[in-house]
Motif scaffolding. Sequence first.
Motif, PDB file in Angstrom:
ATOM      1  N   PHE A  12       0.862  -1.182   0.000  1.00 38.14           N
ATOM      2  CA  PHE A  12       0.000   0.000   0.000  1.00 38.14           C
ATOM      3  C   PHE A  12       0.904   1.239   0.000  1.00 38.14           C
ATOM      4  O   PHE A  12       0.955   1.977   0.983  1.00 38.14           O
ATOM      5  N   PRO A  13       1.643   1.463  -1.085  1.00 40.37           N
ATOM      6  CA  PRO A  13       2.675   2.505  -1.100  1.00 40.37           C
ATOM      7  C   PRO A  13       2.116   3.915  -0.970  1.00 40.37           C
ATOM      8  O   PRO A  13       1.071   4.230  -1.522  1.00 40.37           O
ATOM      9  N   VAL A  14       2.840   4.747  -0.225  1.00 48.09           N
ATOM     10  CA  VAL A  14       2.481   6.157  -0.120  1.00 48.09           C
ATOM     11  C   VAL A  14       3.221   7.009  -1.149  1.00 48.09           C
ATOM     12  O   VAL A  14       2.895   8.172  -1.338  1.00 48.09           O
ATOM     13  N   SER A  15       4.203   6.421  -1.807  1.00 52.15           N
ATOM     14  CA  SER A  15       4.914   7.077  -2.904  1.00 52.15           C
ATOM     15  C   SER A  15       5.491   5.997  -3.812  1.00 52.15           C
ATOM     16  O   SER A  15       5.647   4.845  -3.386  1.00 52.15           O
ATOM     17  N   PRO A  16       5.815   6.347  -5.057  1.00 49.84           N
ATOM     18  CA  PRO A  16       6.428   5.352  -5.946  1.00 49.84           C
ATOM     19  C   PRO A  16       7.745   4.829  -5.358  1.00 49.84           C
ATOM     20  O   PRO A  16       8.616   5.614  -4.982  1.00 49.84           O
ATOM     21  N   GLY A  17       7.839   3.502  -5.250  1.00 49.18           N
ATOM     22  CA  GLY A  17       9.048   2.873  -4.722  1.00 49.18           C
ATOM     23  C   GLY A  17       9.013   2.597  -3.228  1.00 49.18           C
ATOM     24  O   GLY A  17       9.973   2.035  -2.688  1.00 49.18           O
ATOM     25  N   HIS A  18       7.954   2.973  -2.532  1.00 47.84           N
ATOM     26  CA  HIS A  18       7.846   2.741  -1.074  1.00 47.84           C
ATOM     27  C   HIS A  18       8.232   1.287  -0.778  1.00 47.84           C
ATOM     28  O   HIS A  18       7.677   0.350  -1.337  1.00 47.84           O
ATOM     29  N   THR A  19       9.202   1.126   0.089  1.00 45.84           N
ATOM     30  CA  THR A  19       9.850  -0.156   0.332  1.00 45.84           C
ATOM     31  C   THR A  19       9.841  -0.490   1.817  1.00 45.84           C
ATOM     32  O   THR A  19       9.874   0.409   2.656  1.00 45.84           O
ATOM     33  N   ASP A  36       5.920  16.518  -4.160  1.00 43.01           N
ATOM     34  CA  ASP A  36       4.932  15.525  -3.701  1.00 43.01           C
ATOM     35  C   ASP A  36       4.092  16.045  -2.533  1.00 43.01           C
ATOM     36  O   ASP A  36       3.013  15.531  -2.265  1.00 43.01           O
ATOM     37  N   GLN A  37       4.580  17.060  -1.859  1.00 46.73           N
ATOM     38  CA  GLN A  37       3.843  17.802  -0.829  1.00 46.73           C
ATOM     39  C   GLN A  37       4.149  19.279  -1.025  1.00 46.73           C
ATOM     40  O   GLN A  37       5.278  19.634  -1.392  1.00 46.73           O
ATOM     41  N   SER A  38       3.192  20.137  -0.761  1.00 44.02           N
ATOM     42  CA  SER A  38       3.434  21.567  -0.968  1.00 44.02           C
ATOM     43  C   SER A  38       4.494  22.096  -0.012  1.00 44.02           C
ATOM     44  O   SER A  38       5.274  22.973  -0.378  1.00 44.02           O
ATOM     45  N   ASP A  39       4.566  21.565   1.219  1.00 42.75           N
ATOM     46  CA  ASP A  39       5.584  21.977   2.188  1.00 42.75           C
ATOM     47  C   ASP A  39       6.011  20.749   2.977  1.00 42.75           C
ATOM     48  O   ASP A  39       5.366  20.382   3.956  1.00 42.75           O
ATOM     49  N   PRO A  40       7.089  20.088   2.554  1.00 45.04           N
ATOM     50  CA  PRO A  40       7.488  18.842   3.218  1.00 45.04           C
ATOM     51  C   PRO A  40       8.228  19.046   4.544  1.00 45.04           C
ATOM     52  O   PRO A  40       8.549  18.068   5.213  1.00 45.04           O
ATOM     53  N   ARG A  41       8.485  20.295   4.926  1.00 44.58           N
ATOM     54  CA  ARG A  41       9.231  20.529   6.177  1.00 44.58           C
ATOM     55  C   ARG A  41       8.551  19.826   7.344  1.00 44.58           C
ATOM     56  O   ARG A  41       7.339  19.770   7.439  1.00 44.58           O
ATOM     57  N   GLY A  42       9.368  19.334   8.241  1.00 43.78           N
ATOM     58  CA  GLY A  42       8.866  18.616   9.406  1.00 43.78           C
ATOM     59  C   GLY A  42       8.838  17.115   9.224  1.00 43.78           C
ATOM     60  O   GLY A  42       8.898  16.376  10.192  1.00 43.78           O
ATOM     61  N   GLY A  43       8.744  16.665   7.972  1.00 41.27           N
ATOM     62  CA  GLY A  43       8.812  15.226   7.658  1.00 41.27           C
ATOM     63  C   GLY A  43       8.060  14.340   8.628  1.00 41.27           C
ATOM     64  O   GLY A  43       6.846  14.440   8.764  1.00 41.27           O
ATOM     65  N   VAL A  44       8.789  13.483   9.330  1.00 41.40           N
ATOM     66  CA  VAL A  44       8.167  12.500  10.219  1.00 41.40           C
ATOM     67  C   VAL A  44       7.489  13.133  11.427  1.00 41.40           C
ATOM     68  O   VAL A  44       6.683  12.488  12.085  1.00 41.40           O
ATOM     69  N   ARG A  45       7.779  14.390  11.702  1.00 41.61           N
ATOM     70  CA  ARG A  45       7.103  15.070  12.816  1.00 41.61           C
ATOM     71  C   ARG A  45       5.594  15.140  12.606  1.00 41.61           C
ATOM     72  O   ARG A  45       4.834  15.309  13.560  1.00 41.61           O
ATOM     73  N   TRP A  46       5.127  15.001  11.365  1.00 40.44           N
ATOM     74  CA  TRP A  46       3.703  15.097  11.076  1.00 40.44           C
ATOM     75  C   TRP A  46       2.894  13.913  11.592  1.00 40.44           C
ATOM     76  O   TRP A  46       1.672  13.893  11.458  1.00 40.44           O
TER      77      TRP A  46
END
Length: 128
Positions: free
Chosen positions: A31-38, A108-118
Amino acid sequence: MQTNSTCPFCTLPPERIVVSNLHGLVIRDGFPVSPGHTLVIPRRHIASFFELNQLELQAILALLDEAKRRLDRECAPAGYNIGINDGPAAGQTVPHLHIHLIPRYVGDQSDPRGGVRWVIPDKAKYWP
């Protein structure tokens, strides 16, 4: 090696495996969230990253490196998120340790800052 006959990661068909070693294997997320999700998965059925022994840890990290090299060649992402949901409170739904290697792409996101913090949205944005 400890396995569980009802675990989806202990009963993977061989054609799903991208690369493997003695202690782990790599598959593409179903159930990939992006192409290549591994996913990088230990062979031994354990729930937590903190249950890995030193040999398993080294083997899993080597597979993470190899998976990244393959994704660099195949998908050319601009970055990666690496994540583990360790325990039900952290969102773990399959009780077999697996490391998400998620390729990220410009735009892929308008503002990816924070990454995993989301994972906790109210705490994610710490910048002004």
